[in-house]
Design a protein around this motif. Structure first.
Motif, mmCIF file in Angstrom:
data_model
loop_
_atom_site.group_PDB
_atom_site.id
_atom_site.type_symbol
_atom_site.label_atom_id
_atom_site.label_comp_id
_atom_site.label_asym_id
_atom_site.label_seq_id
_atom_site.Cartn_x
_atom_site.Cartn_y
_atom_site.Cartn_z
ATOM 1 N N ALA A 93 16.365 1.302 -4.744
ATOM 2 C CA ALA A 93 16.756 2.428 -3.891
ATOM 3 C C ALA A 93 16.588 3.811 -4.520
ATOM 4 O O ALA A 93 16.416 4.792 -3.812
ATOM 5 C CB ALA A 93 18.208 2.257 -3.459
ATOM 6 N N VAL A 94 16.628 3.913 -5.838
ATOM 7 C CA VAL A 94 16.622 5.226 -6.488
ATOM 8 C C VAL A 94 15.408 5.363 -7.400
ATOM 9 O O VAL A 94 15.136 4.497 -8.235
ATOM 10 C CB VAL A 94 17.914 5.468 -7.302
ATOM 11 N N THR A 95 14.677 6.462 -7.222
ATOM 12 C CA THR A 95 13.523 6.802 -8.046
ATOM 13 C C THR A 95 13.985 7.791 -9.110
ATOM 14 O O THR A 95 14.673 8.761 -8.792
ATOM 15 C CB THR A 95 12.436 7.456 -7.176
ATOM 16 N N CYS A 96 13.609 7.554 -10.359
ATOM 17 C CA CYS A 96 14.035 8.424 -11.462
ATOM 18 C C CYS A 96 12.825 8.899 -12.267
ATOM 19 O O CYS A 96 11.913 8.119 -12.541
ATOM 20 C CB CYS A 96 14.963 7.674 -12.403
ATOM 21 N N VAL A 97 12.855 10.163 -12.637
ATOM 22 C CA VAL A 97 11.874 10.729 -13.561
ATOM 23 C C VAL A 97 12.686 11.418 -14.640
ATOM 24 O O VAL A 97 13.464 12.333 -14.358
ATOM 25 C CB VAL A 97 10.932 11.743 -12.871
ATOM 26 N N PRO A 107 0.813 -1.223 0.000
ATOM 27 C CA PRO A 107 0.000 0.000 0.000
ATOM 28 C C PRO A 107 0.846 1.273 0.000
ATOM 29 O O PRO A 107 0.547 2.229 -0.724
ATOM 30 C CB PRO A 107 -0.835 -0.106 1.279
ATOM 31 N N LEU A 108 1.921 1.294 0.783
ATOM 32 C CA LEU A 108 2.804 2.466 0.826
ATOM 33 C C LEU A 108 3.480 2.669 -0.530
ATOM 34 O O LEU A 108 3.514 3.783 -1.060
ATOM 35 C CB LEU A 108 3.863 2.297 1.915
ATOM 36 N N ASN A 109 3.996 1.595 -1.117
ATOM 37 C CA ASN A 109 4.671 1.703 -2.415
ATOM 38 C C ASN A 109 3.711 2.136 -3.517
ATOM 39 O O ASN A 109 4.065 2.955 -4.376
ATOM 40 C CB ASN A 109 5.343 0.380 -2.773
ATOM 41 N N ASP A 110 2.490 1.613 -3.510
ATOM 42 C CA ASP A 110 1.513 2.012 -4.522
ATOM 43 C C ASP A 110 1.169 3.496 -4.405
ATOM 44 O O ASP A 110 1.042 4.193 -5.417
ATOM 45 C CB ASP A 110 0.247 1.161 -4.421
ATOM 46 N N ARG A 111 1.031 3.998 -3.165
ATOM 47 C CA ARG A 111 0.777 5.437 -2.972
ATOM 48 C C ARG A 111 1.965 6.255 -3.452
ATOM 49 O O ARG A 111 1.806 7.297 -4.089
ATOM 50 C CB ARG A 111 0.487 5.748 -1.503
ATOM 51 N N LYS A 112 3.161 5.792 -3.147
ATOM 52 C CA LYS A 112 4.380 6.489 -3.562
ATOM 53 C C LYS A 112 4.439 6.581 -5.092
ATOM 54 O O LYS A 112 4.722 7.633 -5.650
ATOM 55 C CB LYS A 112 5.588 5.721 -3.017
ATOM 56 N N ILE A 113 4.151 5.483 -5.773
ATOM 57 C CA ILE A 113 4.178 5.465 -7.241
ATOM 58 C C ILE A 113 3.101 6.375 -7.809
ATOM 59 O O ILE A 113 3.345 7.130 -8.761
ATOM 60 C CB ILE A 113 4.049 4.021 -7.761
#
Length: 143
Positions: free
Chosen positions: A83-87, A36-42
């Motif tokens: 570990a790293v989020t990229c846009v 749930p936390l990861n889905d909200r983050k995404i």
């Protein structure tokens, strides 16, 4: 000028014009990493990408999710994203070959996750990033 050029598996070169990186789980903890936390983050990340790059289509490269052998809390098992989020904002030649090359480029905003903070370049990019179906996901825009 682009930050880097990524060569997709299709053979199409795409130029990375802007890159935003952040720690996937940086900042104050919102709880333990779980679905749930990861889905909200995404979801927040996709909305943020749409605001940051208006008019460009946004595509999420589905992240790998790991399930370490840890105690499951109230929201289910522990689920960890890379570990790293990229846009990244990418550009390439126009999709429609009939368009004036000096006036049109195709574009796509991509959201992906990777294990380390490095700029993708050439064939040295995450396999899931190189596997983008540019012709299906990107759109042409006039400069």
């Amino acid at each position: 000028m682009s930050l880097a050029r990524v060569l997709l598996d299709s053979g199409r070169p795409v130029d990375l014009s802007e890159l935003r990186m952040s720690s996937t789980y940086g900042g104050p903890p919102e709880g333990y990493p779980c679905k749930p936390l990861n889905d909200r983050k995404i979801d927040r990340l996709l909305r943020s990408a749409e605001r940051a790059f208006p008019g460009a289509p946004v595509h999420l490269v589905p992240p790998p999710r790991e399930y370490p052998d840890q105690y499951a809390g109230a929201f289910g098992p522990v689920e960890v994203l890379p570990a790293v989020t990229c846009v990244g904002s990418f550009r390439s030649e126009a999709l429609d070959p009939a368009r004036d090359r000096s006036r049109y480029r195709s574009r796509l905003t991509v959201v992906w996750f990777q294990p380390s903070p490095r700029v993708p370049s050439g064939y040295d990019a995450e396999p899931s990033l190189r596997d983008l179906s540019w012709e299906r996901l990107a759109e042409d825009a006039e400069l």
